[in-house]
Design a protein around this motif. Sequence first.
Motif, PDB file in Angstrom:
ATOM      1  N   THR A 162       0.835  -1.201   0.000  1.00  7.11           N
ATOM      2  CA  THR A 162       0.000   0.000   0.000  1.00  7.11           C
ATOM      3  C   THR A 162       0.870   1.252   0.000  1.00  7.11           C
ATOM      4  N   TYR A 163       0.582   2.152  -0.939  1.00 12.09           N
ATOM      5  CA  TYR A 163       1.318   3.418  -1.009  1.00 12.09           C
ATOM      6  C   TYR A 163       0.328   4.545  -1.259  1.00 12.09           C
ATOM      7  N   ALA A 164       0.509   5.634  -0.541  1.00 13.82           N
ATOM      8  CA  ALA A 164      -0.327   6.821  -0.696  1.00 13.82           C
ATOM      9  C   ALA A 164       0.512   8.034  -0.325  1.00 13.82           C
ATOM     10  N   TYR A 210      14.615  -2.856  -5.643  1.00 11.61           N
ATOM     11  CA  TYR A 210      13.937  -2.645  -6.918  1.00 11.61           C
ATOM     12  C   TYR A 210      12.453  -2.400  -6.662  1.00 11.61           C
ATOM     13  N   GLU A 211      11.812  -1.820  -7.655  1.00 17.68           N
ATOM     14  CA  GLU A 211      10.406  -1.453  -7.526  1.00 17.68           C
ATOM     15  C   GLU A 211       9.505  -2.655  -7.732  1.00 17.68           C
ATOM     16  N   TYR A 212       8.364  -2.625  -7.040  1.00 19.34           N
ATOM     17  CA  TYR A 212       7.295  -3.585  -7.285  1.00 19.34           C
ATOM     18  C   TYR A 212       5.988  -2.800  -7.327  1.00 19.34           C
ATOM     19  N   GLY A 213       5.241  -2.969  -8.390  1.00 21.93           N
ATOM     20  CA  GLY A 213       3.998  -2.230  -8.554  1.00 21.93           C
ATOM     21  C   GLY A 213       4.224  -0.962  -9.355  1.00 21.93           C
ATOM     22  N   HIS A 258      -0.551   0.476  -5.365  1.00 25.43           N
ATOM     23  CA  HIS A 258       0.232  -0.691  -4.994  1.00 25.43           C
ATOM     24  C   HIS A 258       1.645  -0.489  -5.521  1.00 25.43           C
ATOM     25  N   PHE A 259       2.510  -0.093  -4.596  1.00 24.68           N
ATOM     26  CA  PHE A 259       3.883   0.235  -4.964  1.00 24.68           C
ATOM     27  C   PHE A 259       4.763   0.119  -3.734  1.00 24.68           C
ATOM     28  N   THR A 260       5.916  -0.516  -3.897  1.00 21.62           N
ATOM     29  CA  THR A 260       6.873  -0.601  -2.800  1.00 21.62           C
ATOM     30  C   THR A 260       8.231  -0.965  -3.368  1.00 21.62           C
ATOM     31  N   LEU A 261       9.205  -1.048  -2.487  1.00 22.97           N
ATOM     32  CA  LEU A 261      10.550  -1.456  -2.862  1.00 22.97           C
ATOM     33  C   LEU A 261      10.857  -2.812  -2.231  1.00 22.97           C
ATOM     34  N   LEU A 262      11.413  -3.696  -3.012  1.00 21.25           N
ATOM     35  CA  LEU A 262      11.833  -5.021  -2.563  1.00 21.25           C
ATOM     36  C   LEU A 262      13.324  -5.161  -2.799  1.00 21.25           C
TER      37      LEU A 262
END
Length: 767
Positions: free
Chosen positions: A387-389, A708-711, A493-497
């Motif tokens: 979750t990203y906002a 790296y990015e996810y979403g 829907h965005f995060t870093l993995l």
Amino acid sequence: MMRALPRRLAPFLFALLCGPLALATEPAAGDASAPKAAAAAPGGLPLSSFLPTQGPLRLQGAEGRVEFSLPISARESVQYAQLRLVATNSVSLLAERSQLAVQLNGSTVVQLPLSPRQPEIVADIRLPVALLKPGYNTLSFVAAQHYTMQCEDPAAPELWTEIDTTRSTLRLDTALKPINPTLADLADLLAPTQWSGGALTVVTPGQPQPALLAAGGIVAQGAALRLRYQPLTVRHTLAKPAATRGGGAVPGLDTRGLRGDAVLLGNATALRPYLAPETAARIKGAFLAIYPMPNDARRFVVVVSGRTDEEVATAASAFAWQSTPFPRQAEMNIGAVRAPELPDYAAGGRIARPGSYRFSDLGFTTRSVEGTRTDALTLNMSLPADTYAPEDAYIELALDFAQGAGMGGNSVVNIFLNGHFQQVVPLDEGRGGLMQRYRVRIPLRDFRPGANTLNFVPRLTPTSAGACANYQTGNLQFTLFDSSLITLPQVFHFTLLPDLQRFALSGFPYTVRSNGEHLAVWLAGHDSDTVSAAWTLMGKLAQRKSMPLTRVRYGYERPADDRHTLLLGVSSQLPKDALKGAPWLPGQRFTQLALSNQAVPVSDPGWWSGTWSWLSGGLRTSLDTSKVGPVVIDGDAGLDSQLLAMQYRAPFAGKRTLTVFTSDSASALRDGIARLIEPRYWDNLQGDVSLISPDRTTVSWQQVGARYEYGGIGLRERLGFYFSQHPWLWFAVTVVLLALLAMVVAGLVRLFRVRAHRNVAEQQEPR
């Protein structure tokens, strides 16, 4: 570089290098009602095993009260129960009027005086076995606490008693009952209330191939889901023929050496030597049955079979999806299983999409608090792990509650998120009444990915009316209704993995698809220990998801399609192509962070490089690389029975994620996964590398690999995220824009003055 590093030095090397950097976290608390997954020790289990948080229980005020749930399994008979209570009371209490009562399911078992002369209490209390019932029993501590015979403040701070939850223990001696089970009894036979521990043996007629691996994984998930919060250890073993055939439904199976209850898994042809002829003849489709264990009527054997691999998978799915009792029969042929098609991120208690949700939809029921008690009204909810906002996004609560009349003006309801204070609701309506849609906002950034807990803690105080006032506590009432709403704003829907913490909290990114079709389990070995580790891990993921993942791809080769992958195997057997880009090379290379407790800036190749990378779609942030350079040590260094978990971008699957679980032997891998699923280890996974040692109760971890990015997010949100990571760039852009604006305004003013003077000159010229 170091050469020929002795294997025995590996754990010492790790401890030495990780001393200032790899955090050794304390064990996290488990579920509020979760017992230890083992029978009570001779000295008993500490009361802290039954509580959501560590620390003493404090009974505050004139009517202090705390309680917790004591689970008792329906398949066990309790023969003896004893509570060792260790407590300390205030030295300001009045001995003539103060006492502590221990209650079991509402019945008072014992009363203990609270004396200021002997404030420390150590008491062995025998609990009546007749009061214990199958299910969850309530053990309560009720304190009547006073400091004077006449005028008294019932909320005075000196009115307290503390129960030491570490030294206070509960001992239960239980014995399994003989059973004659039916499929309807599975809910009681596999239940989180049992004290004998969560262990299941899956027996197959031969080494399982991918189809049978998948069916076994589904069976393991179904058993783990029935145990809910209790860890389940799954063991795989090959079927052995009995030395002498006995009676019953499975007379040809040698059950000696099987650990706990068992599942016999395979198609009808392969299982025929182990089944009674009449039992094998009744397999006419997807077949699910349950029988007493031969030679041990206290245990059971579940048979999951069918005429084809597809029917075996159907029977396994029926076992996993069962949420209502089966018919009261021992055998069942199943025509089909029609599982619902659920949206991504769907799970029990999860808010998957923006919108408003009733508290009742998240499992909350209307609850009340009265008097000066400080019971917490708990709402459990879960957010998608990615979750990203924007920073100014809020989750809004619309509370429906009722409050009593005539309460003190300082009565409030404190709201805590994951144990941290967030907001307060004043209860200042002197005449009491019903409040609907009372708005409370909590920043979305304060919620963590995955499971979250909102606690509403009323602090109700009586009205004060003088030194010897007649305090009234019967009017101190608060009720929170399940019609209250929680609203999730528009999110992305965005995060870093990589991020093992997100994996532990919700199984992310492997559980995004509710049926598990984007997940592959890759086994580097064909042995039973590696299979056991994989099935145990899948049971834990199902518990985090709250539903079975039935479309997972299993195999001993690299997944052919584009899936997030879990790789399990002995370190010497891990495929080399799967370790490309790994933060560690097990047995060959340690990668450590140096001086991670110091803020060392990373050299920047130039603002144009980062800007071009961002404009071309690759977001560069300060999270992409470590704040310090890594130290790489090459050498022959084994894991020494430790379990290594590491996560990184899969080198063979584009933007997919690979998580590796490995040890230096198959048995160490099996035992390491069984240890990993315990809350004290699982809840403390972090970074992209975590190490679990058999002789330590903590997790060592670090973040050394590239992120790296996810979403995905929109341009506006991407700008906000980028500038939140680089505030200096936001300041620079703002200054440049202001300078450009000033230049434009100055140019326009200059142009206006030139035109104005020209017009004046033209008007003054003589005609």
